[in-house]
Design an enzyme around this catalytic site. Sequence first.
Site: not given
Ligand code: NAP
Ligand code: G4F
Length: 333
Positions: A16-17, A84, A129, A150, A154, A180, A185
């Site tokens: 996504q990001d 990740a 997290e 996780y 991190k 985000h 997503r």
């Molecule tokens: P995402 O959609 O799950 O994307 C994860 C990316 O990591 C994908 O491009 C995936 O590639 C790549 N990847 C996984 N394993 C890999 C490996 N072994 N080597 C190289 N690439 C690999 O995550 P996102 O939501 O965009 O988030 C981006 C980053 O921010 C992540 O590190 C996440 O933990 C962190 N983060 C996200 C949030 C959030 O709310 N979105 C908040 C805080 C931090 P493929 O799918 O192509 O394999």
């Molecule tokens: O959308 P979630 O799976 O995100 P979570 O666990 O907050 O993690 C995401 O945000 C993190 C930043 O704080 C990132 F670092 C991480 O990589 C990821 O992007 O769950 C959000 C909340 C949780 O409390 C979960 O228990 O939603 C609750 N939930 C309730 N029912 C559910 C569900 N989550 C998911 N995925 N699926 C459900 O059915």
Amino acid sequence: MTSEPKRALITGITGQDGSYLAEWLLDQGYEVHGLVSRTSRPALGRLAVVEGRIVLTTGDLLDQGSLVRALETSRPHEVYNLAAQSFVPTSWSEPVSTAEVTALGVARLLEALRHVCPEARFYQASTSEMFGKASPPQSETTPFHPRSPYGVAKIYAHWATVNHRESYGTFACSGLLFNHESPRRGEEFVTRKVTRAVARIHLGLQSDLRLGNMDARRDWGHAKDFVRAMWLMLQQDEPRDYVIATGVTHTVEQLVDTAFRCVDRDWHDHVVQDPALLRPAEVDHLVGDATRAREELGWAPKITFADMIREMVDYDLASCARDAQLPVLPPTL
Ligand code: NAP
Ligand code: G4F
């Protein structure tokens, strides 16, 4: 005389990001390189918006040599490590592979950076997290208390980044980003799971939505706003770590209510609570204090929670109707 463009390497570009950051950097005039694995193909769809405008290099955070080669090929001024294993539930079922990618992968990348391009600026995708059980609001000075493998992985990556900066003088920043979301997503995360289900229920393709803990609170912002903050961190005079958050929190139940209202439906008619979806340990309440980012980066979110959920529901209505070859009806019909 024209100066050469800045080059950036994004790991996790198919996520996504990664896709939003690639768009943002192209708009700023960067030459954008992305690291993709051999099995990334299904996720490449997110990159349709930047197709033909970025350079893809194969590599994997599990493979040190591939990271060295990617850095040698792209010769980046800036490296954004977004790769990740990012889905929290998977970190309980696969704690070791999560640590290999999400924690040790960063050590491998930093080592490669030190040898190939020590002058490059480095961004690490850290997360709220890591705060886990810590009382809200969470800021850069809040002690970590992770609640998942996780979160633990991190924290290793965060300290590896800070330690690299302190040991070698690297311009390395850790962005402590709160949740985000966006239409890009992954469908397993709760926001997208909900907006897709709302769309499918409205189109008659699904009858109910199974969810776990609906009391958890998250500080949900829009990915488009958050990638801008990543870039801003690497444009400062000094490297620092920043919390990026909206400062507004909602429960999962409020998210569900907001999404069902977009199609004039009552969530009580469709949502089933499923104990199998509860987590071994939960993060109950996240809300970030992004004062440092506001004051030093001049960063503030532009997109509200309600507008983001509306955008996601509209996107899912259109895409689910297209997939099912149905006309999109207005929500009230
Ligand atoms: P995402 O959609 O799950 O994307 C994860 C990316 O990591 C994908 O491009 C995936 O590639 C790549 N990847 C996984 N394993 C890999 C490996 N072994 N080597 C190289 N690439 C690999 O995550 P996102 O939501 O965009 O988030 C981006 C980053 O921010 C992540 O590190 C996440 O933990 C962190 N983060 C996200 C949030 C959030 O709310 N979105 C908040 C805080 C931090 P493929 O799918 O192509 O394999
Ligand atoms: O959308 P979630 O799976 O995100 P979570 O666990 O907050 O993690 C995401 O945000 C993190 C930043 O704080 C990132 F670092 C991480 O990589 C990821 O992007 O769950 C959000 C909340 C949780 O409390 C979960 O228990 O939603 C609750 N939930 C309730 N029912 C559910 C569900 N989550 C998911 N995925 N699926 C459900 O059915």
